[in-house]
Design a protein around this motif. Structure first.
Motif, PDB file in Angstrom:
ATOM      1  N   TRP A  29     -10.469   5.009  -5.985  1.00 31.23           N
ATOM      2  CA  TRP A  29     -10.247   5.620  -4.744  1.00 31.23           C
ATOM      3  C   TRP A  29     -11.104   4.504  -3.662  1.00 31.23           C
ATOM      4  N   LEU A  30     -12.146   3.971  -3.909  1.00 36.65           N
ATOM      5  CA  LEU A  30     -12.685   3.324  -3.256  1.00 36.65           C
ATOM      6  C   LEU A  30     -12.034   1.913  -3.056  1.00 36.65           C
ATOM      7  N   LEU A  44      -9.220   2.117  -0.885  1.00 34.25           N
ATOM      8  CA  LEU A  44      -9.712   2.276   0.607  1.00 34.25           C
ATOM      9  C   LEU A  44     -10.009   0.756   1.191  1.00 34.25           C
ATOM     10  N   GLY A  93      -7.645  -1.275   3.906  1.00 31.14           N
ATOM     11  CA  GLY A  93      -8.345  -1.529   5.104  1.00 31.14           C
ATOM     12  C   GLY A  93      -8.317  -3.293   5.417  1.00 31.14           C
TER      13      GLY A  93
END
Length: 286
Positions: A204-205, A208, A212
């Motif tokens: 999940w990171l 992200l 981004g």
């Protein structure tokens, strides 16, 4: 009537059936003191662990020597840019530029020199990004691998953006002044490091971070403010992502991060063999 002495009164046995039937109460301070001390020690321990976890996000001379030493160099050159004579600074930056003319004459010198400067100085977000990203990467894969990733992004992205400029000048599509385009900074190496670090993060990171950064790069490309530099950033990020298989093996070989709990969000390689995974607890300028 004979009066008893004080000693006799004290030694006289008093019978009090009602009082004897009431159970003796424990003293509150005796029972509460150990529990209070345990709670206080637990809070102190949690605070120390949290402080250590946050401090591991920053470079240290022993834990991350490559990042720490490189950051000191960037701080020194940034202070030079801010305090030295402007004419001297401009001359030094021109000689450090990885433009086509310098790459044709002294390629190794300018490739090294251009990576010693930060566009914008100490106030640039690149400085903070450099410290956080390279620290996390070096704690996971070591200093030599981190330096290799940074160098790969810096060199390949620089050549990939400058060689087309030289070919366009030869073909007559760009003026000869394009051979002296001012080009320096750490952003290509930093973007490659971001891409490499994303492969070591939890899923999940990872989404992200890549989402981004990818959105930011796409916005820059659409604005067309500095197309060559923006394409170089995208290429460097892809180069970092391409390093995932090698870096996962390097990270698995090192085992857990040295010196305590690992960095939150940085997980072990999914391809690591048994017995090697860490324990679960713990203008043209860029």
């Amino acid at each position: 009537m004979r009066q008893g002495t004080d000693r006799a009164v004290r030694e006289e046995h008093l019978e009090a059936p009602l009082l004897d039937a009431i159970p003796r109460q424990r003293r509150t301070d005796e029972s509460a003191a150990p529990a209070a001390r345990e709670a206080r020690d637990a809070r102190r321990t949690r605070g120390i662990r949290a402080a250590r976890r946050w401090l591991r996000l920053l470079p240290t001379p022993l834990g991350t020597p490559f990042t720490f030493g490189y950051l000191l160099v960037l701080v020194a050159t940034s202070l030079f840019m801010e305090n030295a004579d402007p004419a001297t600074v401009a001359a030094v930056l021109r000689e450090s530029s990885t433009d086509v003319a310098h790459l044709g004459d002294t390629p190794l010198l300018v490739l090294a020199a251009s990576a010693l400067w930060v566009v914008g100085g100490l106030g640039s977000p690149y400085v903070l990004g450099f410290a956080l990203v390279l620290t996390a990467l070096e704690r996971r894969i070591g200093g030599r691998c981190t330096a290799g990733v940074f160098l790969l992004g810096h060199v390949v992205a620089t050549l990939a953006t400058e060689i087309p400029v030289g070919l366009s000048v030869v073909a007559g599509h760009l003026p000869e002044s394009s051979l002296h385009r001012l080009d320096y900074g750490i952003s290509f190496g930093l973007m490659a490091s971001v891409g490499a670090l994303a492969g070591l993060l939890t899923p999940w990171l990872r989404v992200l971070v890549l989402g981004g950064v990818g959105t930011m790069l796409l916005r820059d490309l659409l604005e067309l403010s500095s197309p060559l530099t923006d394409w170089g950033h995208s290429l460097a990020l892809v180069l970092g992502v391409a390093c995932w298989p090698l870096l996962r093996r390097a990270g698995a070989g090192r085992g857990p991060v040295t010196g305590g709990a690992g960095i939150r969000g940085v997980g072990p390689s999914r391809r690591a063999p048994r017995g090697t995974r860490p324990p679960a607890r713990e203008p043209g300028r860029r």
